[in-house]
Design a protein around this motif. Sequence first.
Motif, PDB file in Angstrom:
ATOM      1  N   ASP A  19      -5.304   5.160 -11.281  1.00 19.07           N
ATOM      2  CA  ASP A  19      -4.467   5.032 -10.088  1.00 19.07           C
ATOM      3  C   ASP A  19      -5.047   4.048  -9.079  1.00 19.07           C
ATOM      4  O   ASP A  19      -4.320   3.408  -8.335  1.00 19.07           O
ATOM      5  CB  ASP A  19      -4.284   6.398  -9.412  1.00 19.07           C
ATOM      6  CG  ASP A  19      -3.458   7.345 -10.263  1.00 19.07           C
ATOM      7  OD1 ASP A  19      -2.763   6.855 -11.170  1.00 19.07           O
ATOM      8  OD2 ASP A  19      -3.521   8.564 -10.016  1.00 19.07           O
ATOM      9  N   SER A  20      -6.384   3.917  -9.054  1.00 20.05           N
ATOM     10  CA  SER A  20      -7.013   3.096  -8.011  1.00 20.05           C
ATOM     11  C   SER A  20      -7.751   1.870  -8.532  1.00 20.05           C
ATOM     12  O   SER A  20      -8.264   1.085  -7.736  1.00 20.05           O
ATOM     13  CB  SER A  20      -7.995   3.954  -7.207  1.00 20.05           C
ATOM     14  OG  SER A  20      -8.996   4.479  -8.068  1.00 20.05           O
ATOM     15  N   ALA A  21      -7.829   1.702  -9.854  1.00 15.81           N
ATOM     16  CA  ALA A  21      -8.593   0.572 -10.390  1.00 15.81           C
ATOM     17  C   ALA A  21      -8.025   0.077 -11.713  1.00 15.81           C
ATOM     18  O   ALA A  21      -7.309   0.790 -12.414  1.00 15.81           O
ATOM     19  CB  ALA A  21     -10.061   0.969 -10.581  1.00 15.81           C
ATOM     20  N   CYS A  90      -1.951   1.559  -4.510  1.00 15.44           N
ATOM     21  CA  CYS A  90      -1.900   2.542  -5.602  1.00 15.44           C
ATOM     22  C   CYS A  90      -0.595   2.401  -6.368  1.00 15.44           C
ATOM     23  O   CYS A  90       0.306   3.247  -6.283  1.00 15.44           O
ATOM     24  CB  CYS A  90      -2.059   3.959  -5.048  1.00 15.44           C
ATOM     25  SG  CYS A  90      -3.643   4.245  -4.263  1.00 15.44           S
ATOM     26  N   ILE A  91      -0.487   1.297  -7.103  1.00 11.73           N
ATOM     27  CA  ILE A  91       0.710   1.054  -7.907  1.00 11.73           C
ATOM     28  C   ILE A  91       0.300   0.830  -9.350  1.00 11.73           C
ATOM     29  O   ILE A  91      -0.827   0.433  -9.638  1.00 11.73           O
ATOM     30  CB  ILE A  91       1.494  -0.166  -7.393  1.00 11.73           C
ATOM     31  CG1 ILE A  91       0.611  -1.422  -7.412  1.00 11.73           C
ATOM     32  CG2 ILE A  91       2.058   0.096  -6.004  1.00 11.73           C
ATOM     33  CD1 ILE A  91       1.345  -2.690  -7.000  1.00 11.73           C
ATOM     34  N   ARG A  92       1.221   1.087 -10.240  1.00  7.86           N
ATOM     35  CA  ARG A  92       0.963   0.882 -11.661  1.00  7.86           C
ATOM     36  C   ARG A  92       1.235  -0.573 -12.022  1.00  7.86           C
ATOM     37  O   ARG A  92       2.329  -1.085 -11.809  1.00  7.86           O
ATOM     38  CB  ARG A  92       1.858   1.792 -12.500  1.00  7.86           C
ATOM     39  CG  ARG A  92       1.608   1.673 -14.002  1.00  7.86           C
ATOM     40  CD  ARG A  92       2.662   2.409 -14.797  1.00  7.86           C
ATOM     41  NE  ARG A  92       2.713   3.811 -14.418  1.00  7.86           N
ATOM     42  CZ  ARG A  92       3.617   4.664 -14.897  1.00  7.86           C
ATOM     43  NH1 ARG A  92       4.549   4.237 -15.736  1.00  7.86           N
ATOM     44  NH2 ARG A  92       3.599   5.925 -14.523  1.00  7.86           N
ATOM     45  N   ASN A 103      10.149  -4.037  -8.672  1.00 11.37           N
ATOM     46  CA  ASN A 103      10.368  -2.599  -8.760  1.00 11.37           C
ATOM     47  C   ASN A 103       9.177  -1.868  -9.380  1.00 11.37           C
ATOM     48  O   ASN A 103       9.331  -1.002 -10.239  1.00 11.37           O
ATOM     49  CB  ASN A 103      11.637  -2.296  -9.582  1.00 11.37           C
ATOM     50  CG  ASN A 103      12.872  -2.929  -8.985  1.00 11.37           C
ATOM     51  OD1 ASN A 103      13.015  -2.953  -7.760  1.00 11.37           O
ATOM     52  ND2 ASN A 103      13.745  -3.459  -9.832  1.00 11.37           N
ATOM     53  N   VAL A 104       7.966  -2.240  -8.962  1.00 10.67           N
ATOM     54  CA  VAL A 104       6.794  -1.550  -9.476  1.00 10.67           C
ATOM     55  C   VAL A 104       6.762  -0.141  -8.923  1.00 10.67           C
ATOM     56  O   VAL A 104       7.227   0.128  -7.814  1.00 10.67           O
ATOM     57  CB  VAL A 104       5.496  -2.286  -9.088  1.00 10.67           C
ATOM     58  CG1 VAL A 104       5.419  -3.615  -9.795  1.00 10.67           C
ATOM     59  CG2 VAL A 104       5.386  -2.464  -7.584  1.00 10.67           C
ATOM     60  N   LYS A 105       6.217   0.769  -9.690  1.00  6.30           N
ATOM     61  CA  LYS A 105       6.172   2.169  -9.292  1.00  6.30           C
ATOM     62  C   LYS A 105       4.967   2.430  -8.410  1.00  6.30           C
ATOM     63  O   LYS A 105       3.850   2.112  -8.772  1.00  6.30           O
ATOM     64  CB  LYS A 105       6.122   3.066 -10.523  1.00  6.30           C
ATOM     65  CG  LYS A 105       6.153   4.553 -10.190  1.00  6.30           C
ATOM     66  CD  LYS A 105       6.165   5.398 -11.444  1.00  6.30           C
ATOM     67  CE  LYS A 105       6.191   6.882 -11.090  1.00  6.30           C
ATOM     68  NZ  LYS A 105       6.201   7.736 -12.305  1.00  6.30           N
ATOM     69  N   VAL A 106       5.196   3.028  -7.250  1.00  8.82           N
ATOM     70  CA  VAL A 106       4.112   3.359  -6.328  1.00  8.82           C
ATOM     71  C   VAL A 106       3.581   4.741  -6.666  1.00  8.82           C
ATOM     72  O   VAL A 106       4.341   5.691  -6.827  1.00  8.82           O
ATOM     73  CB  VAL A 106       4.601   3.333  -4.862  1.00  8.82           C
ATOM     74  CG1 VAL A 106       3.476   3.748  -3.919  1.00  8.82           C
ATOM     75  CG2 VAL A 106       5.133   1.959  -4.514  1.00  8.82           C
ATOM     76  N   VAL A 107       2.250   4.853  -6.790  1.00 10.65           N
ATOM     77  CA  VAL A 107       1.613   6.143  -7.059  1.00 10.65           C
ATOM     78  C   VAL A 107       1.346   6.829  -5.736  1.00 10.65           C
ATOM     79  O   VAL A 107       0.737   6.231  -4.845  1.00 10.65           O
ATOM     80  CB  VAL A 107       0.286   5.944  -7.827  1.00 10.65           C
ATOM     81  CG1 VAL A 107      -0.367   7.291  -8.107  1.00 10.65           C
ATOM     82  CG2 VAL A 107       0.530   5.187  -9.116  1.00 10.65           C
ATOM     83  N   GLU A 110      -1.880  10.935  -2.549  1.00  8.35           N
ATOM     84  CA  GLU A 110      -2.636  12.146  -2.822  1.00  8.35           C
ATOM     85  C   GLU A 110      -3.083  12.232  -4.276  1.00  8.35           C
ATOM     86  O   GLU A 110      -3.955  13.013  -4.631  1.00  8.35           O
ATOM     87  CB  GLU A 110      -1.826  13.403  -2.460  1.00  8.35           C
ATOM     88  CG  GLU A 110      -0.512  13.546  -3.224  1.00  8.35           C
ATOM     89  CD  GLU A 110       0.656  12.943  -2.456  1.00  8.35           C
ATOM     90  OE1 GLU A 110       0.391  12.050  -1.629  1.00  8.35           O
ATOM     91  OE2 GLU A 110       1.801  13.369  -2.672  1.00  8.35           O
ATOM     92  N   HIS A 111      -2.466  11.406  -5.145  1.00 12.61           N
ATOM     93  CA  HIS A 111      -2.838  11.405  -6.557  1.00 12.61           C
ATOM     94  C   HIS A 111      -3.714  10.211  -6.915  1.00 12.61           C
ATOM     95  O   HIS A 111      -4.032   9.993  -8.074  1.00 12.61           O
ATOM     96  CB  HIS A 111      -1.587  11.386  -7.436  1.00 12.61           C
ATOM     97  CG  HIS A 111      -0.722  12.590  -7.252  1.00 12.61           C
ATOM     98  ND1 HIS A 111      -1.187  13.876  -7.401  1.00 12.61           N
ATOM     99  CD2 HIS A 111       0.588  12.698  -6.900  1.00 12.61           C
ATOM    100  CE1 HIS A 111      -0.205  14.738  -7.182  1.00 12.61           C
ATOM    101  NE2 HIS A 111       0.874  14.047  -6.873  1.00 12.61           N
ATOM    102  N   ALA A 112      -4.099   9.417  -5.915  1.00 11.93           N
ATOM    103  CA  ALA A 112      -4.865   8.196  -6.182  1.00 11.93           C
ATOM    104  C   ALA A 112      -6.353   8.512  -6.327  1.00 11.93           C
ATOM    105  O   ALA A 112      -7.151   8.240  -5.446  1.00 11.93           O
ATOM    106  CB  ALA A 112      -4.655   7.184  -5.059  1.00 11.93           C
ATOM    107  N   THR A 113      -6.725   9.119  -7.435  1.00 13.07           N
ATOM    108  CA  THR A 113      -8.116   9.470  -7.711  1.00 13.07           C
ATOM    109  C   THR A 113      -8.563   8.825  -9.009  1.00 13.07           C
ATOM    110  O   THR A 113      -7.754   8.557  -9.893  1.00 13.07           O
ATOM    111  CB  THR A 113      -8.274  10.996  -7.824  1.00 13.07           C
ATOM    112  OG1 THR A 113      -7.372  11.481  -8.836  1.00 13.07           O
ATOM    113  CG2 THR A 113      -7.959  11.676  -6.517  1.00 13.07           C
ATOM    114  N   GLU A 114      -9.864   8.598  -9.117  1.00 11.77           N
ATOM    115  CA  GLU A 114     -10.403   8.006 -10.335  1.00 11.77           C
ATOM    116  C   GLU A 114     -10.256   8.984 -11.492  1.00 11.77           C
ATOM    117  O   GLU A 114     -10.506  10.182 -11.337  1.00 11.77           O
ATOM    118  CB  GLU A 114     -11.891   7.661 -10.150  1.00 11.77           C
ATOM    119  CG  GLU A 114     -12.123   6.507  -9.210  1.00 11.77           C
ATOM    120  CD  GLU A 114     -11.726   5.185  -9.824  1.00 11.77           C
ATOM    121  OE1 GLU A 114     -11.505   5.142 -11.041  1.00 11.77           O
ATOM    122  OE2 GLU A 114     -11.626   4.205  -9.079  1.00 11.77           O
TER     123      GLU A 114
END
Length: 210
Positions: A19-21, A90-92, A103-107, A110-114
């Motif tokens: 989610d973050s990297a 925090c996007i895929r 139209n990229v999906k935003v994460v 609160e779920h943006a963890t390694e």
Amino acid sequence: MSDSLRPVLHVKHDWYQTDSAVVITVLIKNLKKDQLKITFTNSQVEMKISVPEFEEYSKCFNVSHKIVPDQSGYKLTSSKIEIQLKKTECIRWEKLEGKPAENVKVVPQEHATELSHPPSYPTSKKGKDWNQVEKEIKKQEEQEKPEGEEALNKLFKEIYGKGSDEVRKAMNKSFMESGGTVLSTNWNEVSKTKVDVKPPDGMEFKKWDS
């Protein structure tokens, strides 16, 4: 040898994301730290590999989304380079390089963890099993055989770790008394007398005065 006569270095790479990297895995064996240079900007990752036997290898990743250079980095092991890119959002990512897809999906934040393992959703290739990729890389590392002093040290550690108390005492006594020139596992033999210094053939052991 001139650069024109040197063979081309073939390097394979792939990538996955959390989610973050974003992590780029470059498969190359036995590369030394001084043979690798990686620089980061907010939109590019430039990698240069200089191995004496080959032409200099250069690769520039024009990443599809902005990254944070100061929070990005890499790790070099005996079988690969792992380049970790810190996402600014925090996007895929739908792809590693090129213009951002619409139209990229935003994460959700609160779920943006390694994650401790690669994600199950597709990244660089549709339907790619990243668990299997990790297993293959680990298998390659396990199959790599240490050489020279590294192999000798590994053998000593295995013998010492699996040996009995007498084996350990024999190894310690023989090594210390011989100045590191003898390593014996036979306690019955080394316990009876002091172990003499035995330098390699053609060499002379000299004790320096302090």
